[in-house]
Structure formats: C-alpha cells, structure tokens
Enzyme design. Structure first.
Site, PDB file in Angstrom:
ATOM      1  N   GLY A 209      33.595  36.447  41.518  1.00 34.84           N
ATOM      2  CA  GLY A 209      34.577  35.655  40.911  1.00 34.84           C
ATOM      3  C   GLY A 209      35.093  35.790  39.622  1.00 34.84           C
ATOM      4  N   ASN A 210      35.798  35.046  38.979  1.00 32.75           N
ATOM      5  CA  ASN A 210      36.048  35.032  37.472  1.00 32.75           C
ATOM      6  C   ASN A 210      36.111  33.697  36.874  1.00 32.75           C
ATOM      7  OD1 ASN A 210      38.940  34.271  37.417  1.00 32.75           O
ATOM      8  ND2 ASN A 210      38.863  36.056  38.689  1.00 32.75           N
ATOM      9  N   TYR A 211      36.293  33.532  35.781  1.00 35.92           N
ATOM     10  CA  TYR A 211      36.257  32.093  35.075  1.00 35.92           C
ATOM     11  C   TYR A 211      37.769  31.338  35.281  1.00 35.92           C
ATOM     12  CZ  TYR A 211      32.009  33.113  33.144  1.00 35.92           C
ATOM     13  OH  TYR A 211      30.561  33.150  32.674  1.00 35.92           O
ATOM     14  N   SER A 212      38.674  31.913  35.895  1.00 30.68           N
ATOM     15  CA  SER A 212      40.126  31.339  35.813  1.00 30.68           C
ATOM     16  C   SER A 212      39.855  29.737  36.261  1.00 30.68           C
ATOM     17  CB  SER A 212      40.964  32.289  36.693  1.00 30.68           C
ATOM     18  OG  SER A 212      42.228  31.473  36.932  1.00 30.68           O
ATOM     19  N   ALA A 277      44.441  34.915  38.506  1.00 28.22           N
ATOM     20  CA  ALA A 277      43.403  36.108  37.897  1.00 28.22           C
ATOM     21  C   ALA A 277      42.876  36.686  39.187  1.00 28.22           C
ATOM     22  CB  ALA A 277      42.346  35.536  36.779  1.00 28.22           C
TER      23      ALA A 277
END
Ligand code: CTP
Length: 400
Positions: A209-212, A277
């Site tokens: 995943g990512n930090y969005s 994102a």
C-alpha cells in the site's frame, strides 16, 4: 468558509436562542460579518449585550431607536446581506413569514431581503407537527427558503420528539452550502473523484500500500458537493468518511477494482478528478493462504492499469479530466509530461520537498498547470481551501 460573507442572524423568542450565540460566534470565527435582528420576545431568552458582543455590532430590535430616533433600515439591511438566517424560527414567526405579516423589524427585513433565506425551526413537538406549521414550512420551501430541519430529542417542555433546533455547526454549514451554490456551474452536475490509496494483496493478511490518507480527495468531494454537484467518490481504503448527502461512495481496495469502478462511472459524469494514489504495481498472484516466514522471498510485480490515462482515452469533448502529480524532484517537467500523457485538462502538482504538502497532512501546497500553458502557484493552505482552489479551476471547464 463564510469568510467575508455578510450574514443577518434573526433571533426569535425560543429557548433555543442560547444556541444562536454559538452560531453567531461560529460565523464570526469563520470570518463572516454578522448583524443580529431580534424580536422583542427573543430578548427574554438571550440578552442583546451577549449578541452585540459576539457579533461585534449593535443588535437591532425596533424600527427606530426611541432614545435618539435613529432609523434601523430593514431595506438597507435586506440588500446588504449575502444571506439571512432565522434561528430559532418559532411557529409564530414562520406563520407570519408565510403570510407576509410585517409587524416587527425581523419580518420587514425578511420581506425586503434579496438574499437566500435559511430558517432553523425550533418549537415543541406538537407545534412542529401541527398541519398549520407544516403547511407554512412547505409554503416557505416552495418560495425557496432553505429549512434546516430540527433534531429529535428532549425538549424544553420535558417532552421528547422532533422540534429541537439543529446544532449551530450544522446551521453554519447550511449557510456555507447555500452561498456556495450561487454563481456555480456545478449544481446538479455528476462528477467523479478517485481518492485514497490502493492495497495490492500479497496473501490474505498482507498487502502493498502507500501512505495516502485520502484527505485531499475527500476534501475535493466535499467542496464539489457543497456547490451542488452529485459526487461519485471512488475511494480506496481510508479512515475518513464523506459527510454530505450528495456524495455517492463506491469503496474499492485494489487498483484493478478502482479501475473497473471508474470505467463504469466515468461515462455518466461531466468530468473526473483523479486524486487517488494508485499503486503502480501489484503482485502477479495473491497467495490463497498466509505465506509462512522464509529466509528470503521474491514477489513478482506486474503493472496496474493507469486509471487516469484510461479515462483520458475515454474522455469526450464535453468532459473534463484532472490529475495529480506527487513528485520529489523535477516537479514541473514530470507534471507537464503527465498532463500530456494522460490527456488531462489540468494537473495539480504537489511536491514532497515542500513542508506540509502531500500525504497524511491537513495542509497542502499546490501548483496547477492548465493545458493552455497557464499555471498558478498557491500558498500552503488547509486541504479544504486547496480543494476550493481546485474546484474554482474546474468551474472554468464547465460550459453548459
Ligand atoms: N493514476 C491513476 N492510475 C494509476 C497511476 C496513477 O489513475 N495506475 C493517476 C493518479 O491518480 C494521478 C496521476 O495519475 O492523478 C499521476 O499519478 P502518479 O502516481 O504521480 O503518476 P504515475 O503515472 O504513476 O507516474 P510515476 O509513479 O512514475 O510518477
């Protein structure tokens, strides 16, 4: 935001008048200018001194000041205001408004006002439910008055039911929404927004995943909804929720799911803002059961669909498409390349080199690059204000 807006607050005689003090404070806090008009009865429930202090202006009750004969011009007031809110609006005042009775300054101001009118009824449950009150409210609605429905709960009479004045924050939000819908081309337009991260599954318990946080996309969705658009919000996994009623949320997890939802929804929309994102790669396969610890392991990643680029290909002449670029270096070159490659009308650039910009923050600092070569660099601002700048740019691309 009610910054710079001129608001008349009309106060009638009801126990809920104490809550109007909070409403006045909220409007002033947001940068609005308030003039308070009270009925004689209202003075029994909240003092003029309280209202004058909070509104930073003398309050008005009578047509003229008996001390010095100074005239309180209801016509001047009615044309000065951007909006008039009557809170609490009692059964008596609502009935008089519906019938054009003009026996106090609040009512003459109402009859002279050229601005939007908002009322927040407050009364005992049986008075509120009475057909006479309901018919009067319906009549006012038909004439364009916006009604902030009362809440249900314990009432001053000791009874419990619908009749309690809506909370000041909710009344202030309604004033904001009503004002935002003047001079907008977005009212009734269906607009798609993608927001948040995507999670790409590795096995049943792990993902890439990512930090969005989704905050920017959700702020855009709220701003569009505030201006009356019907928002189709395609959201990745986030911890926040959409507030306004006219936001339809489609929850997705992976890039593939978000892509499928976008392909279905975009053709029904006037345009789209791609603020998600989206992961660029996804595991080539998701294990059926939890992968057990190994010394080393390799995951083969394959590219995800580029949703913005796909929408750029589908885009009709009547539709607009907005993208984001979150960059760490060569910001302008990268943003302009994405603008072209994805067939966007404009791109919103944020750089991780700017403190307070990008993921997980409540603020952002953006530059908007339009297709026609125009670009505008904005200051660091709260995401809600950045959303308003972005939506102002969108208004340029709506021609019908
Ligand atoms: N985007 C998208 N689908 C993807 C990747 C990106 O819809 N699979 C959209 C984003 O929502 C954003 C824009 O494309 O509006 C640019 O995203 P970004 O991640 O900055 O660009 P990429 O095209 O992925 O390029 P790179 O990661 O190489 O910077």
């Amino acid at each position: 935001m009610l910054k710079g807006k001129k608001i008349i607050v009309g106060v009638c005689g009801g126990i809920a008048a104490y809550k109007t003090a909070y409403l006045v404070r909220e409007i002033v806090k947001q940068g609005g200018e308030v003039r308070v008009v009270m009925t004689q009865m209202a003075k029994q429930f909240i003092t003029p001194l309280t209202m004058a202090t909070l509104s930073k202006n003398p309050i008005m009750v009578d047509f003229f000041d008996p001390e010095n004969g100074a005239w309180n011009s209801h016509v001047g007031l009615g044309t000065w205001a951007d909006a008039m809110v009557i809170a609490p609006a009692t059964a008596n005042t609502i009935a008089k408004m519906a019938n054009g009775i003009a026996d106090n300054l609040l009512l003459t101001t109402y009859l002279s006002a050229r601005c939007p009118i908002i009322i927040a009824p407050a009364m005992d449950l049986d008075m509120y439910a009475h057909p006479a009150t309901q018919q009067n409210i319906d009549l006012l609605k038909q004439r364009g008055v916006v009604v902030v429905d009362p809440d249900a709960g314990e009432l001053a009479s000791g009874l419990s039911g619908k009749g309690r004045m809506a909370e000041p924050e909710s009344i202030a939000e309604t004033i904001d929404d009503v004002l935002a819908q003047i001079d907008t081309k977005l009212k009734g337009k269906r607009i798609m927004v993608t927001a948040g991260p995507t999670y790409e599954r590795i096995d049943p318990v792990r993902f890439i995943g990512n930090y969005s946080s989704g905050k920017m996309g959700y702020a855009i969705a709220e701003e569009l909804a505030k201006r009356g658009a019907i928002v189709e919000l395609i959201s990745g996994p986030v911890k926040i929720a959409a507030k306004r009623k006219n936001i339809i949320v489609t929850k997705t997890e992976s890039a593939a799911e978000m892509y499928a939802a976008a392909c279905e929804i975009f053709p029904k929309c006037k345009g789209a803002i791609m603020s998600a994102a989206v992961a660029d790669f996804t595991p080539s396969q998701c294990a059926d059961s939890k992968i057990k610890n190994k010394q080393t392991m390799q995951i083969t990643l394959v590219p995800t669909p580029d949703i913005a680029a796909a929408m750029g290909k589908m885009k009709q002449k009547t539709q607009f498409l907005v993208g984001f670029a979150l960059e760490t270096d060569h910001e302008e070159i990268n943003a302009l390349e994405k603008l072209q490659k994805k067939n966007l009308d404009f791109i919103v650039l944020n750089s991780l080199r700017d403190a307070g910009a990008g993921f997980m923050t409540d603020t952002n600092k953006v530059t908007i690059y339009h297709r026609d070569g125009v670009h505008i660099a904005y200051e660091l601002k709260p995401k809600a204000e950045v959303a308003s700048d972005i939506v102002n740019s969108i208004e340029r691309y709506i021609n019908d």
